[in-house]
Enzyme design. Structure first.
Site, mmCIF file in Angstrom:
data_model
loop_
_atom_site.group_PDB
_atom_site.id
_atom_site.type_symbol
_atom_site.label_atom_id
_atom_site.label_comp_id
_atom_site.label_asym_id
_atom_site.label_seq_id
_atom_site.Cartn_x
_atom_site.Cartn_y
_atom_site.Cartn_z
ATOM 1 C CD GLU A 1 -3.509 0.061 1.576
ATOM 2 O OE1 GLU A 1 -4.400 0.877 1.678
ATOM 3 O OE2 GLU A 1 -3.557 -1.066 2.117
ATOM 4 C CD GLU B 1 -4.703 -0.940 8.944
ATOM 5 O OE1 GLU B 1 -3.941 -1.918 8.878
ATOM 6 O OE2 GLU B 1 -5.340 -0.498 7.969
#
Ligand code: BGC
Length: 872
Positions: A479, A751
């Protein structure tokens, strides 16, 4: 019972007969090392005085050309401005070196000496490019490019400009030029490609010189995104690598010569056999043509390059700091895992590359894999990297080398080593080099709780890891993208911790470039075509929130000027979609991403916030921001229009989503938080919403917010006089909460609240990063409210010190290098005696709110050190 108030106030300063006034920390365009300046630069400085309550009453700036002749002199200007004073002299010459200095006068008219000079080199305007783009053949291995030029006369100055499709390292006469990594940086390449500027006056030689570059795919030609490699491999118009270099040599006799890339350059492949952002790098030391960038090297066997007509229309000088190696971390421990893997622990989750001093035998292949965590059994864990291989492969040539990757980066705390026997591993030869955008460290927060200090450390490491030229969601898996929502959420915390003006100014240009024709802001910037969408609540608002945050932190309205159209276009889109109802409620959205949810939720405990509630709050807030920006820029008509849009959006919110008792249609922490921080209800309704928020926290006993609520919940609680609840959330050690990962040994922000379970198992949920800065947004509250140091006017020209003691803390200290110099709020609590030591920089004033048993007592002060004491 209100205790007797004991209030003492000292100003700790000598009152000298003649003040010592000084000026330093000069910056051009907010940069300490400016290069590539085009147009009219701005000048900033920091004054100091040993007299308290002192400020600047006047300044004088002089700008000199390369021969030391003054090209601009302001004379004595009666002004207290020291931020971004715009150059108003004759146009600066491209490809030249200038310097400038400043002196100031304090409030008593006493002057400083002239400051030391700061130099800066100018860039190339678009029509100044004479070189040709060159293109080596496409191959898996990184091409080396090599050109020669002759210097025939004594040189006054030589300035080099380089850029590439791909990433490159520049070389001159055998050595690397500068210390930057990953140039030319990550931008919205179809519109905006940065070139780098290097003053190489001291590197060029009389006679023959060799200039070169090594190229790799980087972001431009590599795969970005996580699904179908074929689809996302080439994101940008040109699908081959290319390189452009121009050197402008000014001789002492006044003549000028321009050399640059053209069809005479030669190419061959080098030691980097393969390199990719996600997958890593393979380097074969034996394949490096030794000395290839020196005059002694025979390049007659090298191949030809072709030239290409890519033009110069998208070229901009680099305006932010480069990616640099900031620090080196030693290996802490060599571990043999239960599976028998040889793993080195660096003790810190970080972003950069390993640096290995290892000679090896010719052909010996060393493979280094990267991981953020070990699994519950202590084995090397890479599932969360998804398709990213994140692996270095170093093929030795039997010569001593310091091996590290140069065209990629990894997010890791652990490396697994294959190809070296355990006995051969000497821990001292393994280091981790931390690389990210070289922004000035500006903030320090410390307190009496070691766990909260570790949280602050994790926040700062999250910042280091996710500011690799663009603000990213995470630095390790497939990502590493410029997610706008994550950037928006963390921007306030980032500006407390680092000097981010240039970083965000550069990235926000791409937010505007990538904006869709209808005003929607893309989810990721730079946009990867076809990957994700646009116009999503909280993500798209990066376009308004970040410029405003940067303006408030640094006090330079230029950021609003540059972004104004983009800000307006986003609000116009929402207003258009809302129509006459002023209710923006259309479209799919991420919503309060990653909020607390429960499997098989029969009791309805999952915290799902109705998306239109979030949309309406963000719509109103962004409209208010545009109204405020319009005021700053002197656009009265726009200011009135957007204030009206904002107020109608708020009315519509109250009519549609709020009951008379202050319930919102979504009875979640996040709904109340965003309604409160974005001022959605009239003053008399706020206590009712605050009460519901408190009830929601107490009902769960922990935080339930996702991305959009977490970044504001503590601020909302403090604003409503509920510091006790804010501290309870901060100090909650179980899941979910900020300290849960800390108690699990985290060294960065995760996260998810439960990226790792208490038994150390790691949920394999397809999206799990151990270095995601978003939840680190609590950092803003630690500085701003808990320690109590914030701006009361743009750029901290006026400072507000208002600590919020509580939570059993015996001290908190926030230190901030503001654009005016260092400000400090340091409070201690012993028994009921509260002491506040404050440092207020020269040329600013402050309102100090000292907590007392009966509320706050206000003191208005000027610069200097002030100590207050009270009983609370
Ligand atoms: C990213 C997030 C991002 C999100 C969009 C994820 O894959 O890592 O942080 O904001 O997608 O919801």
């Amino acid at each position: 019972m209100i205790k007797k108030l004991l209030l003492m106030f000292f100003v700790l300063a000598t009152i000298p007969a003649v003040a010592k006034v000084n000026v330093s920390s000069l910056k051009v365009n907010h940069l300490a090392e400016p290069a590539g300046i085009t147009g009219a630069p701005t000048f900033s400085w920091v004054g100091t005085s040993d007299r308290s309550q002192d400020g600047q009453s006047a300044y004088e700036i002089k700008v000199y050309d390369i021969d030391g002749r003054a090209v601009w002199s302001t004379g004595k200007v009666l002004s207290d401005n020291s931020i971004a004073v715009k150059y108003e002299g004759a146009a600066l010459k491209p490809a030249s070196r200038y310097s400038w200095q400043v002196r100031i006068w304090n409030s008593k008219g006493e002057s400083s000496r002239w400051s030391a000079k700061q130099t800066f080199v100018t860039g190339l305007e678009r029509d100044g490019w004479k070189a040709q783009w060159i293109v080596p053949p496409m191959s898996e291995a990184s091409p080396l490019l090599r050109g020669t030029f002759k210097v025939t006369k004594p040189v006054k100055c030589a300035i080099a400009y380089f850029t590439a499709h791909g990433v490159y390292e520049p070389f001159l006469n055998g050595g690397k030029i500068g210390e930057a990594f990953m140039a030319p940086g990550y931008t919205s390449y179809n519109h905006h490609l940065m070139y780098q500027t290097y003053d190489i006056t001291n590197l060029v030689r009389r006679g023959e010189n060799v200039v070169g570059a090594e190229l790799s795919r980087g972001w431009y030609l590599g795969m970005m995104g996580w699904t179908d490699p074929a689809q996302y491999r080439f994101n940008f118009k040109e699908q081959e690598w290319a390189f452009l270099a121009q050197i402008v040599i000014t001789y002492k006799d006044g003549t000028q010569e321009i050399v640059g890339t053209d069809g005479s350059w030669k190419t061959a492949t080098g030691g980097v056999l393969h390199s990719a952002i996600y997958d890593g790098e393979t380097f074969d030391a034996a394949k490096v043509p030794e000395g290839w960038c020196t005059t002694a090297f025979d390049a007659s066997g090298w191949g030809a390059v072709s030239t290409a007509g890519y033009g110069f229309d998208t070229l901009f000088p680099q305006e932010n700091e480069p990616v640099m190696a900031e620090q080196t971390v030693d290996a802490k421990e060599l571990i043999v895992t239960p599976k028998g893997e040889l793993v080195i622990d660096f003790g810190q989750n970080l972003v950069g590359s390993e640096v290995i001093s290892f000679t090896g035998k010719p052909g010996q292949k060393v493979t280094i894999s990267h991981a953020e965590v070990l699994d519950e059994n202590g084995n090397f864990y890479t599932t969360n990297l998804r398709s990213a291989k994140a692996q270095s492969c170093y093929i030795c040539d039997g010569k001593p080398r310091n091996y590290s990757t140069r065209f990629t980066f990894y997010g890791f705390r652990y490396i697994k080593i294959e190809g070296i026997a355990k006995e051969e591993i000497n821990l001292a030869d393994f280091k981790a080099q931390v690389r990210f955008t070289d922004m000035e460290p500006t903030g320090r927060f410390t307190c009496s709780d070691p766990l909260v200090n570790q949280l602050q450390s994790n926040i700062q490491w999250g910042l280091r890891g996710n500011f690799v030229d663009v603000p990213t969601d995470c630095p390790q898996r497939d990502e590493r993208l410029g997610w706008t929502g994550d950037a928006e959420i963390f921007a306030r915390t980032a500006t407390f911790n680092r000097g981010t003006y240039a970083f965000y100014s550069k990235w926000l240009k791409d937010v505007a470039f990538d904006q869709l024709p209808d005003g929607q802001v893309t989810d990721i910037v730079p946009m990867v075509h076809g990957l994700v969408g646009a116009g999503h609540v909280g993500w798209a608002d990066a376009a308004t929130i970040i410029p405003w945050t940067v303006y408030m932190a640094y006090g330079d309205p230029q950021i609003l000027e540059s972004q104004y159209e983009s800000m307006k276009r986003w609000v116009d889109f929402m207003a258009g979609a809302a129509g006459e109802s002023y209710l923006w409620n259309t479209g799919w959205h991420y919503g309060d991403w990653l909020a607390f949810d429960v499997d098989n939720d029969v009791a309805g405990r999952s915290s799902v916030t109705y998306v239109p509630v979030l949309q309406q709050c963000h719509f109103a807030n962004s409209a208010s921001i545009v109204a405020e920006a319009a005021k700053v820029l002197g656009k009265a008509g726009d200011a009135a229009h957007y204030a009206d849009v904002a107020s109608k959006a708020r009315e519509a919110f109250c009519k549609t989503y709020v009951t008379a008792d202050g319930y919102l249609v979504s009875h979640t922490q996040t709904a109340y938080v965003v309604a409160l921080v974005y001022d959605m209800v009239p003053e008399d309704m706020r206590p009712k919403l605050a009460e519901k928020l408190k009830e929601r926290v107490e009902s769960y006993g922990h935080i339930t917010t996702g991305f959009l609520g977490t970044s504001h919940i503590s601020n909302a609680l403090t604003a409503c006089g509920m510091d006790d609840v804010a501290y309870k959330l901060l100090l909650h050690k179980g899941y979910p909460g900020w300290l849960y990962p800390v108690t699990m040994g985290a060294t960065t922000i995760w996260e998810r609240w439960n990226s790792m379970m208490p038994d150390r198992t790691i949920p394999d949920n397809g999206m799990n990063s151990f270095n995601h800065y978003s939840y680190g947004a609590i950092g803003d509250w630690l500085y701003r409210e808990a320690a109590g140091l914030k701006e009361a006017a743009p750029g901290f020209k006026k400072i507000c010190v208002k600590p919020h003691p509580g939570g059993g803390f015996s001290f908190m200290k926030a230190e901030e290098i503001t654009p005016y110099g260092k400000a400090v709020s340091h409070w201690t609590l012993e028994g009921n005696v509260f002491t506040l030591e404050v440092e207020i920089p020269f040329n600013t004033t402050a309102e100090i709110y000292v907590p007392t048993a009966g509320g706050y007592e206000l003191h208005e002060v000027g610069s200097g050190r002030h100590v207050f004491s009270s009983e609370i």
